[in-house]
Design a protein around this motif. Structure first.
Motif, PDB file in Angstrom:
ATOM      1  N   THR A 243     -40.589 -28.806 -16.536  1.00 14.79           N
ATOM      2  CA  THR A 243     -41.624 -28.920 -15.517  1.00 14.79           C
ATOM      3  C   THR A 243     -42.575 -27.741 -15.679  1.00 14.79           C
TER       4      THR A 243
ATOM      5  N   CYS B  92     -33.631 -29.332 -10.170  1.00 13.15           N
ATOM      6  CA  CYS B  92     -33.109 -29.998 -11.357  1.00 13.15           C
ATOM      7  C   CYS B  92     -31.979 -30.912 -10.906  1.00 13.15           C
TER       8      CYS B  92
ATOM      9  N   GLU C   1     -36.035 -32.249 -14.052  1.00 17.36           N
ATOM     10  CA  GLU C   1     -36.666 -31.175 -13.292  1.00 17.36           C
ATOM     11  C   GLU C   1     -37.853 -31.704 -12.483  1.00 17.36           C
ATOM     12  N   SER C   2     -38.154 -30.997 -11.414  1.00 18.88           N
ATOM     13  CA  SER C   2     -39.332 -31.292 -10.606  1.00 18.88           C
ATOM     14  C   SER C   2     -39.740 -30.022  -9.856  1.00 18.88           C
TER      15      SER C   2
END
Length: 121
Positions: A115, A22, A6-7
């Motif tokens: 995240t 993701c 994730e980010s």
């Protein structure tokens, strides 16, 4: 390597927006339904949203309906969560997860590392 990464998390003021991503790797992304789950400090995991493998059907918990949009790009093996009109109660660690069988089962067999989303003025 089979994984989800994730980010896109961060800190945002109430009313703001964030888009979580993701990235999936190591498996055939386009055959799996996918899910977003969040966990707020001191609370248990909460299902947020799910999407079918084709992207044709989406599902949301009541508290985010009309504010969050789940989507996916199967060509890029990426899942997204667009979050608008964020509220302080949306503050949580957000995880993407691969659905093991089908969305109705609620069972997931692969999770990302999460995240952090913090909504604060």
């Amino acid at each position: 390597q089979v994984q989800l990464v994730e980010s896109g998390g961060g800190m945002v003021q109430p009313g703001g927006s964030l888009r979580l991503s993701c990235a999936a790797s190591g498996f055939t992304f386009n055959v799996y339904d996918m899910t977003w789950v969040r966990q707020a400090p001191g609370k248990g995991p909460e299902w947020v949203s799910s999407i079918t493998s084709s992207g044709g059907r989406t599902y949301y918990t009541d508290s985010v309906k009309g504010r969050f949009t789940i989507s996916r790009d199967n060509a890029r093996s990426t899942l997204y969560l667009q979050m608008n009109s964020l509220k302080s109660e949306d503050t949580a660690l957000y995880y993407c997860a691969r659905v093991k069988y089908d969305i109705s089962s609620g069972e997931c067999d692969l999770w990302g590392q999460g995240t952090q989303v913090t909504v604060s003025s």
